[in-house]
Design a protein around this motif. Structure first.
Motif, PDB file in Angstrom:
ATOM      1  N   PRO A  54       0.814  -1.217   0.000  1.00 25.12           N
ATOM      2  CA  PRO A  54       0.000   0.000   0.000  1.00 25.12           C
ATOM      3  C   PRO A  54       0.847   1.267   0.000  1.00 25.12           C
ATOM      4  CG  PRO A  54      -0.957  -1.601   1.495  1.00 25.12           C
ATOM      5  CD  PRO A  54       0.349  -2.171   1.029  1.00 25.12           C
ATOM      6  N   SER A  58       0.801   4.277  -2.660  1.00 23.93           N
ATOM      7  CA  SER A  58       0.701   5.677  -2.239  1.00 23.93           C
ATOM      8  C   SER A  58       1.750   6.528  -2.930  1.00 23.93           C
ATOM      9  CB  SER A  58       0.859   5.784  -0.714  1.00 23.93           C
ATOM     10  OG  SER A  58      -0.148   5.076  -0.032  1.00 23.93           O
ATOM     11  N   GLN A  99      -5.826   2.484  -0.708  1.00 21.73           N
ATOM     12  CA  GLN A  99      -6.851   1.990   0.202  1.00 21.73           C
ATOM     13  C   GLN A  99      -7.300   0.584  -0.173  1.00 21.73           C
ATOM     14  OE1 GLN A  99      -9.317   5.458  -0.619  1.00 21.73           O
ATOM     15  NE2 GLN A  99      -9.200   6.055   1.522  1.00 21.73           N
ATOM     16  N   GLN A 102      -4.654  -1.788   0.895  1.00 24.56           N
ATOM     17  CA  GLN A 102      -4.705  -1.991   2.345  1.00 24.56           C
ATOM     18  C   GLN A 102      -5.729  -3.059   2.714  1.00 24.56           C
ATOM     19  OE1 GLN A 102      -6.445   1.266   4.516  1.00 24.56           O
ATOM     20  NE2 GLN A 102      -5.244   0.863   6.357  1.00 24.56           N
ATOM     21  N   GLY A 157     -13.357   4.173   1.976  1.00 25.09           N
ATOM     22  CA  GLY A 157     -11.989   4.433   2.418  1.00 25.09           C
ATOM     23  C   GLY A 157     -11.947   5.320   3.647  1.00 25.09           C
ATOM     24  N   ASN A 160     -12.926   3.377   6.798  1.00 22.60           N
ATOM     25  CA  ASN A 160     -11.945   2.375   7.184  1.00 22.60           C
ATOM     26  C   ASN A 160     -10.839   2.962   8.056  1.00 22.60           C
ATOM     27  OD1 ASN A 160     -10.792  -0.286   7.118  1.00 22.60           O
ATOM     28  ND2 ASN A 160      -9.296   0.472   5.643  1.00 22.60           N
ATOM     29  N   ASN A 161     -10.436   4.192   7.787  1.00 19.22           N
ATOM     30  CA  ASN A 161      -9.279   4.761   8.486  1.00 19.22           C
ATOM     31  C   ASN A 161      -9.595   5.904   9.436  1.00 19.22           C
ATOM     32  OD1 ASN A 161      -6.821   3.329   7.316  1.00 19.22           O
ATOM     33  ND2 ASN A 161      -7.880   3.929   5.451  1.00 19.22           N
ATOM     34  N   ALA A 170      -6.803  10.540   7.087  1.00 19.69           N
ATOM     35  CA  ALA A 170      -8.012  10.073   6.393  1.00 19.69           C
ATOM     36  C   ALA A 170      -8.882  11.251   5.968  1.00 19.69           C
ATOM     37  CB  ALA A 170      -8.801   9.125   7.297  1.00 19.69           C
ATOM     38  N   GLY A 237      -6.571  -0.433   9.720  1.00 21.87           N
ATOM     39  CA  GLY A 237      -7.896   0.105   9.506  1.00 21.87           C
ATOM     40  C   GLY A 237      -9.004  -0.726  10.133  1.00 21.87           C
TER      41      GLY A 237
END
Length: 322
Positions: A54, A58, A99, A102, A157, A160-161, A170, A237
């Protein structure tokens, strides 16, 4: 320091109204370099985990996002027109890849899952491919269904974070995603501008800096089992955290450990385990359970620094009664 740089960039962008050109290309390049440096510094914190991929996505998304505005700025400076929205759309779709990567960060499928991420990205790029297939320089139009799908991705997304200590990152990411994709969302009519893209990059820079500095920070003086749980929860997450929490609580109920795992750590739910031998047995079982579940995401070195192998002489689970 990292957050200060991002906030300064955000403030300066708020004072400027730019047209695509050399200035916007230079601003994109400078923020791109700053983001790459920050991401490279942050890679060491992910050693021993499956989050290295991930992180790679990024880095790719950041380079593509900043590079796209550099290209658009140079095109305008050279008086080459056409295809701006296509370039920005291609760049914006890469923001969803980290995401998704992840979500697939569990061994043993974590490497092959990256093929799914790549295919997913190609599917998101289909509206641009359709424009190219018809040799058109028209606007990208994913349609209502595509807009609803993008909105669902942004929301998933974020959920999740955001419940983790990396909620500032996030929040920055979800605003940047909206800023780059709002023209494709339902009920939207305006187009993404160079100021909107630069604002998204500034928010991304702030988010990266916040993540590297540890987000909101982690509580001190935690028991080893709580430390391992919270670090895992915040790194991977809510999706994986909830699944691990359910597995641990299922084992706790099945083997009558007299405890349960909540979002914030372990709690005792009944007066059991007053005998030292019982407490030691429960602690050993808990550590074995946690190390097995988290071992699908992190290596032994990561676990050893947070959750040492069972040693009944070490303070930890036995103080749950207090």
């Amino acid at each position: 320091m990292d957050r200060t740089v991002g906030r300064l960039a955000l403030f300066l962008l708020a004072q400027l109204i730019l047209d695509p050109g050399w200035l916007s290309a230079a601003a994109s390049l400078l923020m791109g370099i700053a983001g790459v440096v920050l991401l490279w510094r942050g890679r060491t914190a992910l050693r021993g985990t499956t989050l290295v991929l991930p992180w790679a996505w990024s880095l790719l998304a950041w380079v593509v996002l900043c590079g796209s505005e550099c290209v658009i700025g140079v095109m305008h400076a050279q008086e080459v027109s056409g295809g701006e929205d296509q370039i920005r759309y291609l760049a914006a779709m890469t923001l969803f890849c980290p995401q998704l990567s992840q979500v697939g960060s569990k061994r043993p499928q974590w490497i092959t899952w990256q093929l799914v991420v790549a295919i997913f990205l190609l599917v998101l790029w289909l509206p641009v491919f359709q424009v190219w297939a018809f040799s058109s320089i028209g606007h990208v139009a994913p349609g209502w269904m595509g807009g609803i799908f993008l909105a669902a991705l942004i929301l998933a997304g974020f959920l999740n974070n955001f419940p983790t200590r990396f909620s500032p990152t996030a929040l920055c990411l979800v605003i940047a995603q909206i800023n780059m994709t709002y023209t494709y969302l339902p009920m939207a009519t305006t187009e993404v501008t160079v100021n909107g893209a630069l604002l998204a990059m500034a928010l991304g820079l702030i988010g990266i800096g916040s993540a590297i500095q540890g987000g909101l920070g982690c509580p001190e003086n935690l028991r080893p089992e709580d430390r391992a749980w919270i670090d895992f929860r915040d790194s991977f997450g809510a999706f994986w955290a909830v699944r691990v929490m359910l597995r641990v609580n299922d084992s706790a109920a099945r083997y009558e450990w007299g405890l349960w795992l909540s979002w914030n750590g372990f709690h005792q739910v009944e007066i059991v385990g007053s005998h030292a031998d019982f407490r030691d047995g429960v602690r050993e079982a808990l550590i074995t359970c946690l190390r097995k579940l988290l071992g699908d995401f992190v290596d032994d070195a990561w676990l050893d620094t947070r959750l040492p192998r069972s040693n009944t002489r070490k303070k930890g689970f036995e103080d749950l009664e207090a």
